[in-house]
Design a protein around this motif. Structure first.
Motif: not given
Length: 271
Positions: A83-91, A53-62
């Motif tokens: 950081l997501e500026p708003m939730r848009r679901d998993s897609g 595994f390479d360096r992970p990427v985390v995607i989360t709410n601000a």
């Protein structure tokens, strides 16, 4: 196989099904529900072997950015945090992670994982990742099909099709959460639980995502800002992305879906 997988950890949800333990200000993925660590931390540690595994990427709410940094520091792992500026679901979240990973490495293989799942047998899960990597490297979008322990009605199911390589099969079809009678039929027919975790070449996922419209997500990543080390998706572009799950956007439509069976003590921490 010398290609390393980029883990994409999705941890922006509010965890509303697990109230009152899980709250908007501190959702379930950040809680130590099953020991001293949160499921977010356990998920990161599960994919921390640098040989695979390479360096992970985390995607989360601000709103959760500092919680993420704190929990990363506690387990000694560094990650790129989007950081997501708003939730848009998993897609859109997974598509944005794929764009980011492809910008890092043009032939990136991404492993998209929910941060609130429990896996009791990490070795079995990692072995399934190694098994699925061959198919992903050949252009497949691989999902992990959990061998059912009971006829569960709270999970979707996967019908495995023809064998591709090793234990990996093409996906004949995905089915929604069944009633008790159908669930029993599915288990008896060799169906697998749909874990909702995926491995894919970033380029293939984005090609499949074009039927939804990939431009908004691509623009949000390519015009992202930097704030205290965080990657901040461009709000207007990301807000224009259709709110849709990755299942509806890609998995239930693609002809490139594959499934690797796994028995790893998996569960989705729900209600």
């Amino acid at each position: 196989m010398d290609k390393r997988i980029i883990p994409l950890i999705m941890c922006g949800g509010a965890g509303t099904r697990l109230r009152p333990a899980s709250r908007e200000v501190r959702p379930k993925q950040f809680l130590p529900l099953f020991g001293t660590r949160s499921t977010f931390q356990d998920t990161l540690l599960r994919v921390s072997d640098p040989s695979l595994f390479d360096r992970p990427v985390v995607i989360t709410n601000a709103a959760y950015r500092f919680m993420v940094l704190e929990q990363l520091a506690e387990i000694g792992i560094e990650a790129d945090v989007i950081l997501e500026p708003m939730r848009r679901d998993s897609g859109p979240a997974i598509a944005a992670g794929a764009v980011f990973a492809q910008n890092r490495a043009s032939e990136a293989i991404v492993l998209a994982l929910a941060a609130d799942h429990v896996v009791q047998d990490n070795a079995a899960f990692v072995a399934a990742c190694r098994e699925g990597l061959t198919a992903a490297s050949a252009g497949r979008i691989v999902t992990f099909g959990v061998k059912p322990e009971r006829p569960a009605t709270e999970y979707g199911y996967i019908n495995p099709g023809e064998a591709i390589s090793g234990e990996v099969h093409a996906v004949a079809r995905f089915v929604e959460k069944p009633d008790a009678v159908k669930a029993s039929d599915y288990v008896n027919s060799g169906y697998l639980w749909n874990s909702g975790n995926f491995m894919f070449p970033a380029a293939v996922l984005l090609d499949e995502y074009r039927r939804v419209s990939v431009d908004a997500v691509t623009g949000a990543v390519n015009n992202a800002g930097r704030d205290l080390g965080f990657v901040t998706l461009e709000p207007e572009a990301f807000g224009a992305a259709k709110a849709i799950s990755i299942d509806y956007a890609v998995m239930e439509k693609t002809s490139r879906a594959a499934v690797v069976p796994v028995s790893c003590g998996w569960s989705d921490v729900g209600s």
